[in-house]
Scaffold this motif. Structure first.
Motif, mmCIF file in Angstrom:
data_model
loop_
_atom_site.group_PDB
_atom_site.id
_atom_site.type_symbol
_atom_site.label_atom_id
_atom_site.label_comp_id
_atom_site.label_asym_id
_atom_site.label_seq_id
_atom_site.Cartn_x
_atom_site.Cartn_y
_atom_site.Cartn_z
ATOM 1 N N SER A 43 0.835 -1.204 0.000
ATOM 2 C CA SER A 43 0.000 0.000 0.000
ATOM 3 C C SER A 43 0.866 1.249 0.000
ATOM 4 O O SER A 43 1.812 1.355 0.778
ATOM 5 C CB SER A 43 -0.899 0.030 1.237
ATOM 6 O OG SER A 43 -1.676 -1.136 1.309
ATOM 7 N N VAL A 44 0.522 2.169 -0.873
ATOM 8 C CA VAL A 44 1.180 3.475 -0.889
ATOM 9 C C VAL A 44 0.229 4.413 -0.154
ATOM 10 O O VAL A 44 -0.950 4.508 -0.501
ATOM 11 C CB VAL A 44 1.405 3.962 -2.339
ATOM 12 C CG1 VAL A 44 2.000 5.361 -2.350
ATOM 13 C CG2 VAL A 44 2.310 2.985 -3.085
ATOM 14 N N ILE A 45 0.747 5.054 0.900
ATOM 15 C CA ILE A 45 -0.114 5.844 1.775
ATOM 16 C C ILE A 45 0.268 7.320 1.724
ATOM 17 O O ILE A 45 1.458 7.648 1.799
ATOM 18 C CB ILE A 45 0.036 5.382 3.245
ATOM 19 C CG1 ILE A 45 0.047 3.871 3.357
ATOM 20 C CG2 ILE A 45 -0.964 6.085 4.164
ATOM 21 C CD1 ILE A 45 -1.145 3.158 3.663
ATOM 22 N N GLY A 46 -0.710 8.186 1.638
ATOM 23 C CA GLY A 46 -0.417 9.615 1.680
ATOM 24 C C GLY A 46 -1.686 10.423 1.552
ATOM 25 O O GLY A 46 -2.659 9.979 0.917
ATOM 26 N N LYS A 47 -1.670 11.595 2.131
ATOM 27 C CA LYS A 47 -2.862 12.440 2.113
ATOM 28 C C LYS A 47 -3.136 12.948 0.694
ATOM 29 O O LYS A 47 -2.230 13.444 0.024
ATOM 30 C CB LYS A 47 -2.632 13.620 3.067
ATOM 31 C CG LYS A 47 -3.832 14.505 3.229
ATOM 32 C CD LYS A 47 -3.531 15.645 4.167
ATOM 33 C CE LYS A 47 -4.582 16.722 4.046
ATOM 34 N NZ LYS A 47 -4.170 17.965 4.686
ATOM 35 N N ASN A 48 -4.357 12.802 0.259
ATOM 36 C CA ASN A 48 -4.797 13.264 -1.068
ATOM 37 C C ASN A 48 -3.920 12.745 -2.209
ATOM 38 O O ASN A 48 -3.654 13.481 -3.155
ATOM 39 C CB ASN A 48 -4.841 14.797 -1.112
ATOM 40 C CG ASN A 48 -6.073 15.319 -0.404
ATOM 41 O OD1 ASN A 48 -7.102 14.643 -0.387
ATOM 42 N ND2 ASN A 48 -5.965 16.477 0.198
ATOM 43 N N ILE A 49 -3.500 11.508 -2.114
ATOM 44 C CA ILE A 49 -2.637 11.020 -3.193
ATOM 45 C C ILE A 49 -3.378 10.927 -4.518
ATOM 46 O O ILE A 49 -2.771 10.842 -5.564
ATOM 47 C CB ILE A 49 -1.929 9.676 -2.881
ATOM 48 C CG1 ILE A 49 -2.908 8.642 -2.362
ATOM 49 C CG2 ILE A 49 -0.758 9.867 -1.971
ATOM 50 C CD1 ILE A 49 -2.245 7.294 -2.140
ATOM 51 N N VAL A 50 -4.687 11.010 -4.443
ATOM 52 C CA VAL A 50 -5.464 11.007 -5.674
ATOM 53 C C VAL A 50 -5.074 12.205 -6.565
ATOM 54 O O VAL A 50 -5.200 12.170 -7.780
ATOM 55 C CB VAL A 50 -6.979 10.987 -5.336
ATOM 56 C CG1 VAL A 50 -7.416 12.301 -4.711
ATOM 57 C CG2 VAL A 50 -7.819 10.685 -6.543
ATOM 58 N N ASN A 51 -4.585 13.265 -5.927
ATOM 59 C CA ASN A 51 -4.210 14.464 -6.692
ATOM 60 C C ASN A 51 -2.828 14.367 -7.337
ATOM 61 O O ASN A 51 -2.422 15.277 -8.045
ATOM 62 C CB ASN A 51 -4.196 15.688 -5.774
ATOM 63 C CG ASN A 51 -5.587 16.080 -5.344
ATOM 64 O OD1 ASN A 51 -6.562 15.592 -5.910
ATOM 65 N ND2 ASN A 51 -5.681 16.937 -4.353
ATOM 66 N N LEU A 52 -2.111 13.305 -7.046
ATOM 67 C CA LEU A 52 -0.744 13.223 -7.572
ATOM 68 C C LEU A 52 -0.764 12.635 -8.966
ATOM 69 O O LEU A 52 -0.989 11.440 -9.149
ATOM 70 C CB LEU A 52 0.139 12.382 -6.641
ATOM 71 C CG LEU A 52 0.340 12.979 -5.245
ATOM 72 C CD1 LEU A 52 1.148 12.028 -4.388
ATOM 73 C CD2 LEU A 52 1.050 14.314 -5.328
ATOM 74 N N ARG A 53 -0.560 13.469 -9.922
ATOM 75 C CA ARG A 53 -0.589 13.035 -11.316
ATOM 76 C C ARG A 53 0.505 12.008 -11.597
ATOM 77 O O ARG A 53 1.651 12.190 -11.207
ATOM 78 C CB ARG A 53 -0.356 14.245 -12.221
ATOM 79 C CG ARG A 53 -1.425 15.288 -12.114
ATOM 80 C CD ARG A 53 -2.626 14.871 -12.967
ATOM 81 N NE ARG A 53 -3.767 15.708 -12.687
ATOM 82 C CZ ARG A 53 -3.965 16.893 -13.231
ATOM 83 N NH1 ARG A 53 -3.098 17.371 -14.077
ATOM 84 N NH2 ARG A 53 -5.038 17.574 -12.939
ATOM 85 N N GLY A 54 0.115 10.949 -12.231
ATOM 86 C CA GLY A 54 1.113 9.992 -12.674
ATOM 87 C C GLY A 54 1.600 9.021 -11.611
ATOM 88 O O GLY A 54 2.395 8.149 -11.886
ATOM 89 N N GLN A 107 -8.056 1.600 -4.691
ATOM 90 C CA GLN A 107 -7.786 2.916 -4.125
ATOM 91 C C GLN A 107 -8.880 3.219 -3.115
ATOM 92 O O GLN A 107 -10.053 3.222 -3.446
ATOM 93 C CB GLN A 107 -7.789 3.970 -5.222
ATOM 94 C CG GLN A 107 -7.544 5.348 -4.634
ATOM 95 C CD GLN A 107 -7.351 6.388 -5.704
ATOM 96 O OE1 GLN A 107 -6.420 6.327 -6.488
ATOM 97 N NE2 GLN A 107 -8.246 7.327 -5.739
ATOM 98 N N GLY A 108 -8.480 3.426 -1.870
ATOM 99 C CA GLY A 108 -9.476 3.649 -0.817
ATOM 100 C C GLY A 108 -10.289 4.897 -1.088
ATOM 101 O O GLY A 108 -9.793 5.857 -1.674
ATOM 102 N N ALA A 109 -11.534 4.872 -0.657
ATOM 103 C CA ALA A 109 -12.429 6.010 -0.872
ATOM 104 C C ALA A 109 -11.897 7.255 -0.158
ATOM 105 O O ALA A 109 -12.216 8.378 -0.502
ATOM 106 C CB ALA A 109 -13.813 5.670 -0.356
ATOM 107 N N SER A 110 -11.063 7.061 0.850
ATOM 108 C CA SER A 110 -10.531 8.191 1.606
ATOM 109 C C SER A 110 -9.403 8.894 0.856
ATOM 110 O O SER A 110 -8.914 9.915 1.309
ATOM 111 C CB SER A 110 -9.994 7.682 2.930
ATOM 112 O OG SER A 110 -8.973 6.727 2.681
ATOM 113 N N PHE A 111 -8.990 8.334 -0.278
ATOM 114 C CA PHE A 111 -7.883 8.892 -1.073
ATOM 115 C C PHE A 111 -6.582 8.909 -0.296
ATOM 116 O O PHE A 111 -5.710 9.742 -0.537
ATOM 117 C CB PHE A 111 -8.195 10.307 -1.585
ATOM 118 C CG PHE A 111 -9.435 10.374 -2.418
ATOM 119 C CD1 PHE A 111 -9.783 9.328 -3.254
ATOM 120 C CD2 PHE A 111 -10.249 11.490 -2.372
ATOM 121 C CE1 PHE A 111 -10.930 9.380 -4.030
ATOM 122 C CE2 PHE A 111 -11.398 11.552 -3.153
ATOM 123 C CZ PHE A 111 -11.735 10.489 -3.971
#
Ligand code: ADP
Ligand code: ASP
Ligand code: MG
Length: 461
Positions: free
Chosen positions: A390-401, A420-424
């Motif tokens: 698992s790669v963990i980080g706040k708002n990783i959904v915003n990290l392009r690429g 991808q968890g719903a919590s992003f």
């Protein structure tokens, strides 16, 4: 008030305990409630003793109990050699070990080992360590009161993994601690150990002392909860398998909870929950390097976006459920999850497609009954020896690429599922167990070594 929890390596021997006591000594103004684990490896030994009891092998059990008694008596002697309380402490150790021997003997004679008996045996590690450390603190001039954690931490009767009763804990702890504190400099209690409302001993599951500390912190509305361990705080990956990890100075409650839940052993998975309830900061600190900064676990709005860590679960299984009956039919998922709930099997990741549901869960769980029940209305396939990264980080959904690049670092292994968890906060991959370590190193290398993620062309939006 603060809560200071010391893990097994922080209380492993005379030298470690001496260091631990001096760390506590520096915090007396903040009224510490000290929560201790069993000495390093002692809980493993107690598990072996329960196995012997289950197998009715009294001789082997007695041999292990002798080892346990010898290690603790030696430690008490070493810690208390210049004090008047040495004999008393050694007598207490002997008494605890004698009672344990009698109890294990009775289990062997009866030939029946219940979880209730197991928990009683396994709880003795923390009982021994806290007894000795309490004497050692007093001998070093810190007036310390001993509190039985079973009076404070109330759980369900799931003896080996008690579920805490938050309301009862919140109601009991402040009064017990206040009473113990009168005329004292510090209070010491056991991690991991708890009891049902009826007073029967339970334990909180492996690594549960962290959870004890945060439950006590929550009940006391503590200023902070300190988890003292053997690493410089939470790191970008498990330092036992990745050589070049970095320390993280601050992470959010959600990131820490997700990391712990997805395998990072540094915290028990439930540690964060009670802290969040009262917004109490949690610090992860190194008892071998007390001057180090460690990691602060704080409310999310104080934490920057971005990847923080890579964690893994080494032994998971993948359950695939196939049924054409789920197409355009409501209630299918409910039927499936009712079965997991009935057999108390907990699920980590879920992914669904038209006629298939894939789920991951801890590979050590017994799922025979679940498979049987599901097989009555669907085709079920169990794929063992998988691992989860698992790669963990706040708002990783915003990290392009991020996904593209992480997948590129997984180029040498099969990826069975992505979630991808719903919590992003996390993206997880299921791979073969045999390729897990290399895969974790590769992903870490890409994210935190080389030029580092943020220096590439993928930036936080
Ligand atoms: P304690 O006995 O103090 O509770 P644990 O062994 O339970 O200590 O947890 C600390 C260990 O967790 C470290 O020694 C380290 O090997 C492991 N660990 C796994 N993942 C991480 C991580 N991301 N950051 C720091 N330590 C980690
Ligand atoms: N001693 C227990 C264990 O080893 C609890 C803990 O250390 O947190 O699991
Ligand atoms: Mg631990």
């Amino acid at each position: 008030m603060i809560v200071m929890k010391f893990g097994g390596t922080s209380v492993a021997n005379c030298e470690a305990i001496t260091r631990t006591i001096s760390i506590v000594g520096d915090r007396l103004a903040q009224k510490p409630v000290v929560v201790v684990s069993a000495l390093s490896k002692v809980t493993d030994l107690l598990y072996r003793i329960t196995d012997c009891a289950g197998a009715r092998d009294r001789e082997a059990a007695d041999g292990y109990i002798d080892d346990l008694a010898a290690r603790h008596t030696e430690l008490a002697k070493e810690l208390l050699k210049d004090s008047g309380s040495c004999d008393e402490a050694c007598a207490k150790v002997e008494e605890i070990c004698r009672e344990l021997r009698d109890f294990v003997g009775a289990v062997c004679s009866l030939g029946e080992l219940t979880d209730r008996s197991r928990a009683r045996i396994i709880s003795r590690g923390e009982w021994l360590s806290s007894t000795i450390i309490c004497y050692a603190m007093n001998a070093r001039g810190i007036v310390t009161r001993f509190v039985d954690a079973r009076r404070m931490i109330v759980t369900s009767d799931c003896y080996m993994k008690g579920e805490p009763d938050m309301a009862a804990i919140a109601a009991r702890v402040p009064e017990i601690v206040a009473e113990a504190y009168s005329g004292a400099d510090a209070v010491i209690t056991q991690g991991f150990i708890a009891a049902t409302a009826k007073g029967e001993t339970t334990v909180l599951g492996r690594g549960g002392s962290d959870y004890s500390a945060s439950l006590i912190g929550m009940a006391l509305d503590a200023e902070r909860i300190e988890i003292w361990t053997d690493v410089d705080g939470v790191r970008t990956a498990d330092p036992r398998i990745v050589p070049d990890t970095k320390s993280i100075s601050r992470i959010s409650f959600e990131e820490a909870a997700e990391m712990a839940h997805f395998g990072a052993k540094v915290l028990h998975p439930m540690t964060i929950e009670p802290a969040v309830m009262k917004n109490i900061p949690v610090y992860v600190l190194n008892s071998m390097n007390p001057a180090g900064e460690g990691t602060a676990i704080l409310q999310s709005d104080r934490i920057e976006d971005g990847v923080k860590s890579v964690s893994y679960k080494e032994n998971i299984l993948l359950l695939n459920i196939f049924s054409t009956k789920m197409i355009n039919v409501s209630g299918f998922l409910q039927k499936v999850f009712a079965i997991f709930s009935q057999y108390k099997v907990s699920v980590d990741l879920i992914s669904t497609s038209e006629a298939n549901i894939s789920l991951t869960m801890d590979g050590n769980q017994d799922i025979d009954e679940v498979v049987k029940a599901l097989s009555e209305f669907a085709e079920v396939d169990v794929d063992r020896d998988k691992a989860q990264i698992s790669v963990i980080g706040k708002n990783i959904v915003n990290l392009r690429g991020l996904l593209k690049q992480t997948m590129a670092s997984l180029k040498d292994c099969n990826v069975y599922m992505i979630s991808q968890g719903a919590s992003f906060v996390n993206i997880s991959f299921v791979v073969d167990r045999s390729s897990m370590k290399d895969a974790v190193r590769e992903v870490h290398k890409y994210l935190f070594e080389d030029n580092g993620y943020e220096s590439g062309d993928q930036r936080i939006r």
